[in-house]
Design an enzyme around this catalytic site. Structure first.
Site, mmCIF file in Angstrom:
data_model
loop_
_atom_site.group_PDB
_atom_site.id
_atom_site.type_symbol
_atom_site.label_atom_id
_atom_site.label_comp_id
_atom_site.label_asym_id
_atom_site.label_seq_id
_atom_site.Cartn_x
_atom_site.Cartn_y
_atom_site.Cartn_z
ATOM 1 C CD GLU A 1 -3.786 -5.906 3.652
ATOM 2 O OE1 GLU A 1 -3.929 -6.875 2.589
ATOM 3 O OE2 GLU A 1 -2.925 -5.011 3.633
ATOM 4 C CD GLU B 1 -2.972 -1.300 2.278
ATOM 5 O OE1 GLU B 1 -2.372 -1.878 3.443
ATOM 6 O OE2 GLU B 1 -4.052 -0.923 1.977
#
Ligand code: 3HC
Length: 721
Positions: free
Chosen positions: A135, A115
């Site tokens: 995640e 990210e």
């Protein structure tokens, strides 16, 4: 002492290199994130800085947000406002910087790591680097903007696949997807990134803010169709999980209302999910899985694993050929020994078939297939055992045969060779009785199919040397198995815990509970199969053989139902005979059989029990507890007898060996969410009504009396008992 930082260095070319330093995987702790912001602020401020490169120390970009910080976040009374990382740091500081930034990715960029990289204005990676957003595997969604930026870089369909499966892609694929802008070798990486950043500054390359890219995103109507399909898939694949649906909602919000709204929604959703039971359970599993290789008294002695260059396997049956497949898949040369040419050919063909099915599924190239097969050599005698470093015996469960084999092995193998048995029922001390090599005898209990199932029980006796265990732990890592070190007893950890699962089912059915309802409820709970469907799969021959072992060893708590032997007598031996508890069609589809009632009635009368109206109308909750509490009870005995080192190892054994749902944290973790007192009181009640099978063991009783969690380490519990 802080947990990691970033280091800023400015070169003569005016490029600031910001390096993430937080060994072992450069995870993004809060300290690292603060430091990342400070480094960006400094780089923006300084006149001698023209452009920025972000990279990770020692060949790893970043393994993502620091998972060990989750506990703190969950316990905190006050939490920072949603979005302070994803909006203030990642978006408004990194992506909005007035100086262009390039991420130089080697090793891995996972979760928060990717990210951060996606917020840079370009990405370069090595061809082998792993990039992904895993995640969901932790019960959360990407929380640093990943739900918004990944679809804008690779398109919605691929982004959904990457997030929903948690599977990373390699640099090469990332490049073809548009996730990275260039592939560079590790030695050239940072230098190329420096030039790339300056090229952006000088408009020779595009200055891209991924958050506002639109070319890869489908128009809203089309996007909604794709998301609808993804939702249906997610519901089907994981009906008990909510967070995959939340992830899809958040992506949709960003497409419908714009990425900044999406970021906010992502931050709020992340904050809710990080405190969920699912997240707590999955984070527990993450650390428990890594904890199985830490065995007190064994792995803390500084022993260095010895290299295992060649392994011999005795027996080319289902287990032996599966183990051989697992080894050659990890580049380990194998000798497969059988008693005659016919059996040997059959064994080699099984290995071949295992590999060919990978080729067919596109998981393996023909070249790799041939390379793997070239590592397998057949043998009919012990001549070639002179230089093997490990032997794994996988012949039929016959004590005298195994004793003879181990006596032979002692003669033919070098003195350092590890002598392992894949037995699932026979005492290892008996197997080694005719040798003087007890210190190198160890159990290597694989689960079928051995090249697929991820668990390996490493069974030690009182004589097994720590060096041998350290060696086998190392091998398990090489062949990508999760090892659990257990003690020597009937059924070891997994089969011992699993035994009451079917037993409880039989007890309930004989007293009037509906067999098919039990399987349905247990599957809904999250098990791949209920006890009866599983017994059909394993086959009644095995079920009866195991049952006999348990009756011999644990007579006071074995429920002696005649239901399985009665079915077996009528040539209904499970799935292979197309009839067991279920009827099977040619495609292995199971359907209930009304005739089963006749067998149940017969078994009931042999056991001398009658239908109990309370058990005929059991609630789902009761079924789950009556099936699983006896399993928990047995797990407590396993801990009490020091067969397992710690409760977390049993959680991993349950998840990887029994298919217990990881999102419930494993057997003992789940049990502790209900409490030792409650479990004890239920078992106590049932043991009064239905007999010794349910009787709570001493370990459980002692902990229930003081309200101590079942998974609390023994020394801690002792001080409170
Ligand atoms: C807001 C964000 O969107 C949220 C997130 O980023 S959540 C985190 C997302 N990242 C992940 O899920 C990656 C998790 N890690 C992994 O998959 C693997 O550890 C890996 C691929 C990075 C490395 O695998 P491998 O080389 O086999 O080593 P492995 O034993 O797993 O890990 C090495 C050590 O790093 C630790 N570690 C790995 N990733 C970590 C992380 N993200 N945070 C904290 N510790 C981590 C492990 O616990 C282990 O510690 P130990 O040596 O004390 O047992």
């Amino acid at each position: 002492m802080g947990k990691g930082r970033t280091v800023l260095e400015v070169g003569h070319d005016g490029v600031a290199i910001i390096t993430i330093v937080n060994p072992p995987v450069n995870s993004l702790s809060f300290d690292v994130l603060h430091s990342l912001k400070e480094s960006f602020d400094e780089a923006s401020r300084r006149d001698d800085v023209k452009a920025i490169v972000v990279t990770g120390a020692k060949g790893k970009f970043s393994g993502g947000f620091d998972i060990s910080a989750f506990g703190g976040i969950q316990a905190a009374k006050e939490r920072p406002k949603p979005g302070w990382v994803s909006i203030e740091i990642i978006t408004d500081t990194v992506e909005a910087s007035r100086k262009p930034s390039v991420a130089a990715i080697d090793g891995l960029a996972l979760g928060g790591g990717l990210e951060v990289a996606m917020a840079c204005n370009a990405r370069l990676s090595t061809p082998t680097a792993q990039l992904g957003l895993p995640e969901l595997q932790l019960g959360i969604i990407p929380g640093f903007g990943g739900t918004q930026r990944l679809p804008r870089l690779v398109g919605l369909t691929k982004a959904l696949e990457m997030m929903l499966t948690s599977k990373p892609v390699k640099g090469q694929e990332a490049h073809s997807l548009g996730l990275v802008d260039g592939l560079v070798s590790a030695d050239e990486l940072v230098n190329t990134a420096r030039k790339w950043a300056l090229d952006i500054l000088e408009h020779r390359r595009p200055w891209v803010a991924s958050l506002y890219k639109t070319d890869k995103i489908e128009p809203l109507g089309e996007a909604r169709e794709i998301l609808k399909f993804a939702r249906a898939q997610a519901r089907k694949q994981a009906p008990n999980l909510n967070h995959p649906l939340v992830c899809i909602d958040v992506i949709e919000q960003g497409i419908a209302s714009g990425p900044r709204t999406g970021l906010l929604k992502e931050a709020e959703a992340f904050d809710g999910l990080v405190v969920s039971d699912t997240c707590k359970s999955l984070v527990h599993i993450f650390f428990a899985q890594r904890g199985t290789t830490k065995v007190p008294g064994i792995t803390d002695r500084g022993l260095v694993p010895r290299k295992v260059k060649k392994v011999a396997i005795l027996g080319g049956g289902l287990m032996g050929s599966g183990i051989a497949t697992a080894l050659i898949l990890s580049n380990c040369p194998v000798i497969l020994k059988e008693v005659n040419q016919k059996f040997l050919d059959a064994g080699v063909n099984r290995v071949k078939a295992n590999l060919q099915s990978r080729v067919k599924k596109g998981k393996m190239s023909q070249e790799k297939f041939e390379k793997a097969m070239s590592l397998l050599k057949g043998s009919l005698d012990y001549e070639s055992f002179k230089d093997v470093d490990m032997v794994i015996e996988a012949v039929i469960e016959n004590i005298s045969l195994k004793q003879q084999i181990f006596a032979d092995l002692e003669k033919y193998c070098p003195p350092h060779c590890i002598l392992a048995s894949n037995t699932s029922t026979i005492d290892l001390n008996l197997i080694g009785q005719k040798t003087k090599s007890q210190d190198r005898i160890v159990g290597a209990h694989f689960f079928s199919p051995a090249h697929v199932m991820p668990l390996l029980e490493i069974v030690r006796t009182a004589h097994t040397s720590p060096q041998i265990i350290v060696d086998v732990l190392d091998i398990s890592k090489k062949i990508k198995k999760t090892p659990v070190v257990v003690g020597n007893c009937t059924g070891f950890a997994v089969n011992r815990m699993f035994f009451p699962y079917t037993q409880a089912g039989l007890l309930l059915v004989e007293r009037g509970a509906n067999l098919y309802q039990i399987d349905r409820v247990i599957t809904k709970f999250g098990m791949p199969m209920g006890p009866f469907r599983l017994a059909d799969l394993v086959g009644f021959g095995v079920a009866i053989a195991t049952g006999t072992q348990f009756i011999q060893n644990f007579p006071e708590r074995t429920y002696k139902s005649m239901l399985i032997p009665l079915l077996q007598e009528d040539k209904r031996a499970g799935e292979t005979t197309r009839k067991g508890f279920y009827l099977y069609d040619g495609k292995r589809k199971a359907s209930p059989d009304p005739e089963l009632n006749n067998y149940i009635e017969k078994a009931r009368s042999i056991s001398g029990v009658s239908v109990d109206p309370k058990l005929v109308k059991l609630s789902e909750k009761d079924i789950i507890e009556m099936i699983f509490f006896p399993v928990v009870n047995e797990a407590c005995r396993v801990l009490d007898e020091d067969i397992a080192v710690k409760a977390a190892d049993l959680d991993i054994s349950a998840v990887m060996g029994m298919g217990f749902p990881p999102y419930r944290g494993g057997l003992m973790f789940w049990a502790d969410t209900l409490g030792s007192k409650y479990i004890h009181s239920r078992l106590e009640k049932w043991s009064e009504l239905y007999g010794g099978f349910f009787k709570p063991c001493n370990y459980l009783a002692a902990r229930a009396a003081k309200g101590i969690p079942l998974s609390a380490p023994k020394d801690q519990a002792m001080s409170r008992l």
